[in-house]
Design a protein around this motif. Sequence first.
Motif, mmCIF file in Angstrom:
data_model
loop_
_atom_site.group_PDB
_atom_site.id
_atom_site.type_symbol
_atom_site.label_atom_id
_atom_site.label_comp_id
_atom_site.label_asym_id
_atom_site.label_seq_id
_atom_site.Cartn_x
_atom_site.Cartn_y
_atom_site.Cartn_z
ATOM 1 N N SER A 35 -32.538 7.476 -6.855
ATOM 2 C CA SER A 35 -32.152 8.793 -7.377
ATOM 3 C C SER A 35 -30.664 9.056 -7.189
ATOM 4 O O SER A 35 -30.045 8.542 -6.250
ATOM 5 C CB SER A 35 -32.961 9.888 -6.689
ATOM 6 N N GLU A 86 -39.199 15.731 -17.334
ATOM 7 C CA GLU A 86 -39.588 14.430 -16.799
ATOM 8 C C GLU A 86 -38.776 14.133 -15.537
ATOM 9 O O GLU A 86 -38.876 14.864 -14.546
ATOM 10 C CB GLU A 86 -39.412 13.345 -17.866
ATOM 11 N N ARG A 87 -37.966 13.096 -15.527
ATOM 12 C CA ARG A 87 -37.227 12.705 -14.317
ATOM 13 C C ARG A 87 -35.867 13.391 -14.201
ATOM 14 O O ARG A 87 -35.098 13.103 -13.274
ATOM 15 C CB ARG A 87 -37.041 11.179 -14.316
ATOM 16 N N THR A 140 -34.264 11.628 -10.865
ATOM 17 C CA THR A 140 -35.175 11.246 -9.793
ATOM 18 C C THR A 140 -35.976 10.008 -10.193
ATOM 19 O O THR A 140 -36.572 9.974 -11.270
ATOM 20 C CB THR A 140 -36.143 12.385 -9.480
#
Lengths: 109, 114
Positions: free
Chosen positions: A18, A60-61, A76
Motif C-alpha cells: 500500500s 475498490e482499492r 490499498t
Amino acid sequence: EDQVTQSPEALRLQEGESSSLNCSYTVSGLRGLFWYRQDPGKGPEFLFTLYSAGEEKEKERLKATLTKKESFLHITAPKPEDSATYLCAVGGSASKIIFGSGTRLSIRP
Amino acid sequence: DAGVTQSPTHLIKTRGQQVTLRCSPKSGHDTVSWYQQALGQGPQFIFQYYEEEERQRGNFPDRFSGHQFPNYSSELNVNALLLGDSALYLCASSVGVSGANVLTFGAGSRLTVL
C-alpha cells in the motif's frame, strides 16, 4: 494562477504494498478536486470528485481525501492492473480544469 | 451511448503546415475543452467552447484556434506548426461551464511534426 503539483513523479510498488500519491494545489475558489486514471495511449478516465476539505471517497482499492491545500490518493493492496498514470486536477471559479503532471504507478506481481 | 470521439487518431505534418483536429462530444454534453499532452506530462488546457464561443483560454499562442458548431462538435486548428507542437491532443466534453464539471475525454489525436 491555479496550479497543481503531484508527487512522486513515478512510484514502483510490489503487489499488495500500500502507498499514497500526493496532490498539492492552489486555486481561486475551489469548485472541485478531481482524480483521473490514464492508461498508455488512452484519454484520462474519471475516478473521483472531491468538493470540500474533509471529504473522502472510495472505489475498490482506491481512496481519495482532501484538505485545504492537498489531496491524497491512497492505494490499498494494489494489483498489477492498477498500474497507470494517476492525474490530479482542480476546477476553480474560472471554470477551466487544470491538471498536474501525474504520477506513473507501476505494480510488480 | 457513444462517448467522445476524435479524428484523426494519428497524423504527421511538417513544420509550417496547418492542421485541423475534430471532436464530437458525448451525447447530452454541450461544452468542449481541448488539452495538449506532451509525452510524460499532464494535459495542458488550451481552451474551452460553450454556446459556440470561446469561454476560457490557457497560455497558448494565437496559432491555436478553435470553433464549436451548433451540434456541439468542435475543431482545433493549429497554424504554422512547430516541432514543439508534437503531442497528444485531447478533447473533453461536459455539461455547462463550471469548475465542478466532470470531464469525459476522447482517446486523443496524436500529432507528429517533422
